[in-house]
Design a protein around this motif. Structure first.
Motif, short mmCIF file in Angstrom:
data_model
loop_
_atom_site.label_atom_id
_atom_site.label_comp_id
_atom_site.label_asym_id
_atom_site.label_seq_id
_atom_site.Cartn_x
_atom_site.Cartn_y
_atom_site.Cartn_z
N MET A 1 35.18 62.04 47.58
CA MET A 1 35.49 62.12 48.55
C MET A 1 35.35 62.58 49.36
SD MET A 1 39.17 60.14 48.16
CE MET A 1 40.32 61.58 48.98
N GLN A 2 34.75 63.89 49.56
CA GLN A 2 34.73 64.49 50.66
C GLN A 2 33.25 64.94 51.34
OE1 GLN A 2 34.61 69.14 49.81
NE2 GLN A 2 36.05 69.20 48.04
N ASN A 3 32.55 63.70 50.59
CA ASN A 3 31.22 63.64 51.26
C ASN A 3 31.62 61.52 52.10
OD1 ASN A 3 29.12 65.25 51.06
ND2 ASN A 3 30.82 65.84 49.38
N GLN A 4 32.37 60.76 50.99
CA GLN A 4 32.93 59.87 51.45
C GLN A 4 31.73 58.85 50.94
OE1 GLN A 4 35.39 58.10 54.42
NE2 GLN A 4 35.89 60.57 53.28
N ILE A 5 32.06 58.83 49.37
CA ILE A 5 31.15 58.00 48.74
C ILE A 5 31.80 57.39 48.10
CG2 ILE A 5 29.05 58.16 47.17
CD1 ILE A 5 28.38 60.91 48.43
N LYS A 6 31.67 56.20 47.42
CA LYS A 6 32.44 55.55 47.13
C LYS A 6 31.70 55.91 45.45
CE LYS A 6 35.04 51.63 45.38
NZ LYS A 6 35.18 52.30 44.18
N LEU A 7 32.45 56.20 44.68
CA LEU A 7 32.30 56.50 42.82
C LEU A 7 33.02 55.15 41.29
CD1 LEU A 7 31.77 58.56 40.87
CD2 LEU A 7 33.31 59.63 41.03
N ASP A 8 32.26 54.99 41.44
CA ASP A 8 31.96 53.63 39.63
C ASP A 8 32.09 54.85 38.86
OD1 ASP A 8 32.88 52.10 38.44
OD2 ASP A 8 31.08 50.64 39.12
N TYR A 9 33.24 55.46 38.04
CA TYR A 9 32.96 56.14 37.00
C TYR A 9 33.05 55.72 35.08
CZ TYR A 9 31.98 61.31 35.72
OH TYR A 9 32.54 62.17 34.66
N SER B 1 41.86 54.98 43.88
CA SER B 1 41.63 55.47 45.65
C SER B 1 40.99 54.19 45.99
CB SER B 1 41.52 56.15 45.86
OG SER B 1 39.96 57.11 45.92
N SER B 2 40.87 54.04 47.27
CA SER B 2 39.65 53.76 48.21
C SER B 2 38.35 53.49 47.65
CB SER B 2 39.83 53.43 49.70
OG SER B 2 39.46 55.01 50.21
N HIS B 3 38.23 54.91 47.25
CA HIS B 3 36.84 55.85 47.11
C HIS B 3 36.87 56.26 45.44
CE1 HIS B 3 37.34 57.81 50.34
NE2 HIS B 3 36.38 57.93 50.95
N CYS B 4 37.58 55.57 44.47
CA CYS B 4 37.47 55.83 42.77
C CYS B 4 37.27 54.97 41.92
CB CYS B 4 37.86 57.10 42.54
SG CYS B 4 37.08 57.50 41.47
N ASP B 5 36.30 54.44 41.01
CA ASP B 5 36.98 53.57 40.07
C ASP B 5 36.91 53.95 38.44
OD1 ASP B 5 38.15 51.60 41.69
OD2 ASP B 5 36.31 50.08 41.59
N LEU B 6 38.09 54.00 37.99
CA LEU B 6 37.85 55.08 37.17
C LEU B 6 37.86 53.76 35.29
CD1 LEU B 6 36.91 58.09 34.94
CD2 LEU B 6 39.55 58.06 35.30
N GLU B 7 36.91 54.16 34.64
CA GLU B 7 36.67 53.67 33.38
C GLU B 7 37.22 54.16 32.27
OE1 GLU B 7 36.13 49.39 30.92
OE2 GLU B 7 35.52 50.01 32.65
N ILE B 8 37.85 54.46 31.32
CA ILE B 8 37.34 55.29 30.08
C ILE B 8 37.43 54.32 28.41
CG2 ILE B 8 37.41 57.33 28.37
CD1 ILE B 8 39.75 57.96 30.45
N ALA B 9 35.87 54.31 28.32
CA ALA B 9 35.67 53.26 26.78
C ALA B 9 36.78 54.12 25.62
CB ALA B 9 34.34 52.89 27.07
N HIS B 10 37.33 53.25 25.10
CA HIS B 10 37.40 54.03 24.10
C HIS B 10 37.29 54.08 22.85
CE1 HIS B 10 41.99 55.94 21.66
NE2 HIS B 10 40.46 56.17 20.59
N THR B 11 35.87 54.69 22.48
CA THR B 11 35.44 54.05 21.42
C THR B 11 33.33 54.94 21.18
OG1 THR B 11 33.73 51.86 20.78
CG2 THR B 11 33.09 53.36 23.12
N GLU B 12 33.43 55.12 20.31
CA GLU B 12 31.89 56.10 19.64
C GLU B 12 31.09 55.20 20.78
OE1 GLU B 12 31.55 56.12 15.81
OE2 GLU B 12 33.10 57.51 15.48
N LEU B 13 29.91 55.99 20.61
CA LEU B 13 28.29 55.75 21.56
C LEU B 13 27.84 54.46 20.93
CD1 LEU B 13 26.13 56.32 23.55
CD2 LEU B 13 26.15 58.77 22.60
N ALA B 14 27.47 55.20 19.84
CA ALA B 14 26.54 53.96 19.18
C ALA B 14 26.76 52.11 19.23
CB ALA B 14 26.32 54.57 17.56
N PRO B 15 28.38 52.12 19.47
CA PRO B 15 28.58 50.46 19.78
C PRO B 15 29.21 50.12 20.92
CG PRO B 15 30.76 51.61 18.58
CD PRO B 15 29.51 53.25 18.61
#
Length: 224
Positions: free
Chosen positions: A73-81, A126-140
Motif C-alpha cells: 500500500m505504501q509503495n503503490q504495488i499491487k499484491l496478489d497473496y 482493496s485495489s492493492h491486494c488480493d488474498l487467498e488462503i488455501a486450507h490444505t497441507e502443502l504436499a497436495p
C-alpha cells in the motif's frame, strides 16, 4: 491449544502446544517478520515493480501478510497473496495478537472482514491486494500460478521435519517464476543442497535477532 505469548520486542506470538513451538521468534515476532520476509524478501524482489505475487507456506497469525499488505500500500504495488495453511486460526485468536496496531485501521478491517471467506476463495481486499488462503497441507497443494516470491514460514525442522524434506522443498519451489526468490528464517546444509538441486543460487544473510543466519535463494533464469 495456542497460548498467547509476548516476545522480546513487545509484540505477541502464539505458542502451539501440539507442535511444541512458537509461531514466531521469541526474540521478537515483529522484528523477525520484517527482517526475514519484508526486508529480505518482498522489498528485495519488488524493486521497480508495480505488481507482485507471493506464495506463503504457513499463514499462521497473518503477520507476514499484514506487513506485506502495508508495504505494498505504501509503495503503490499491487499484491496478489496466496498462503497455504492446514490449520487456520480462529478470528478471536487473530484479534488477540494485537497486530492491528502494526497496520492502518483499513488494512486490519479489510483483513479481518474477509479472513474466513479467503479460506474458501480469493478475496479482493482493496485495489492493492488480493488474498487467498488455501486450507490444505502443502504436499497436495497445486496451482497453475507462478509467483515472484515464496515466504517459507513452516515450523522448524526439529518440530516438523516433513516440511523440510527434499521432495517438499522441490514441490514448493516449482511454483516460483524464473528469477523469483525464496526466503526463510532457517539455513542448514541440507536445505542449501535441496535448493541448489532445484536450480537456485544461494545467499546467506544475517539472521533476525536470535539467529546468526538466514537463507535467500534465487531461481535461475531458464537461459542460465
Amino acid at each position: 491449544m495456542n497460548i498467547l505469548t509476548q516476545t522480546a520486542d513487545g509484540s505477541n506470538t502464539l505458542y502451539n502446544e501440539t507442535i511444541g513451538e512458537h509461531y514466531h521468534s521469541k526474540h521478537g515476532a515483529l522484528q523477525e517478520s520484517k527482517h526475514v520476509f519484508i526486508n529480505a524478501g518482498l522489498a528485495h524482489a519488488a524493486t521497480e515493480k508495480t505488481e507482485i505475487s507471493i506464495l506463503e507456506v504457513g499463514f499462521g497469525t497473518g503477520l507476514n501478510f499484514l506487513l506485506s499488505f502495508d508495504y505494498c500500500m505504501q509503495n503503490q504495488i499491487k499484491l496478489d497473496y496466496v498462503s497455504i495453511e492446514a490449520f487456520p486460526l480462529a478470528i478471536d485468536l487473530l484479534n488477540a495478537t494485537g497486530y492491528a496496531a502494526f497496520v492502518s485501521p483499513d488494512i486490519w478491517e479489510n483483513f479481518i472482514t474477509n479472513y474466513e471467506q479467503s479460506l474458501k476463495s480469493k478475496q479482493h481486499l482493496s485495489s492493492h491486494c488480493d488474498l487467498e488462503i488455501a486450507h490444505t497441507e502443502l504436499a497436495p497443494f497445486t496451482t497453475d500460478q507462478k509467483f515472484d516470491v515464496i515466504y517459507y514460514d513452516a515450523f522448524s525442522v526439529q518440530h516438523q521435519p516433513e516440511m523440510w524434506s527434499d521432495e517438499i522443498i522441490a514441490h514448493v519451489c516449482s511454483f516460483l517464476k524464473p528469477g523469483g526468490i525464496f526466503v526463510t528464517y532457517a539455513i542448514t546444509g541440507k536445505l542449501k543442497r535441496a535448493m541448489k538441486a532445484c536450480g537456485f543460487s544461494i545467499e546467506k544473510l544475517p539472521g533476525a535477532p536470535g539467529k546468526r543466519e538466514m537463507l535467500r535463494a534465487s531461481k535461475r533464469m531458464e537461459n542460465e
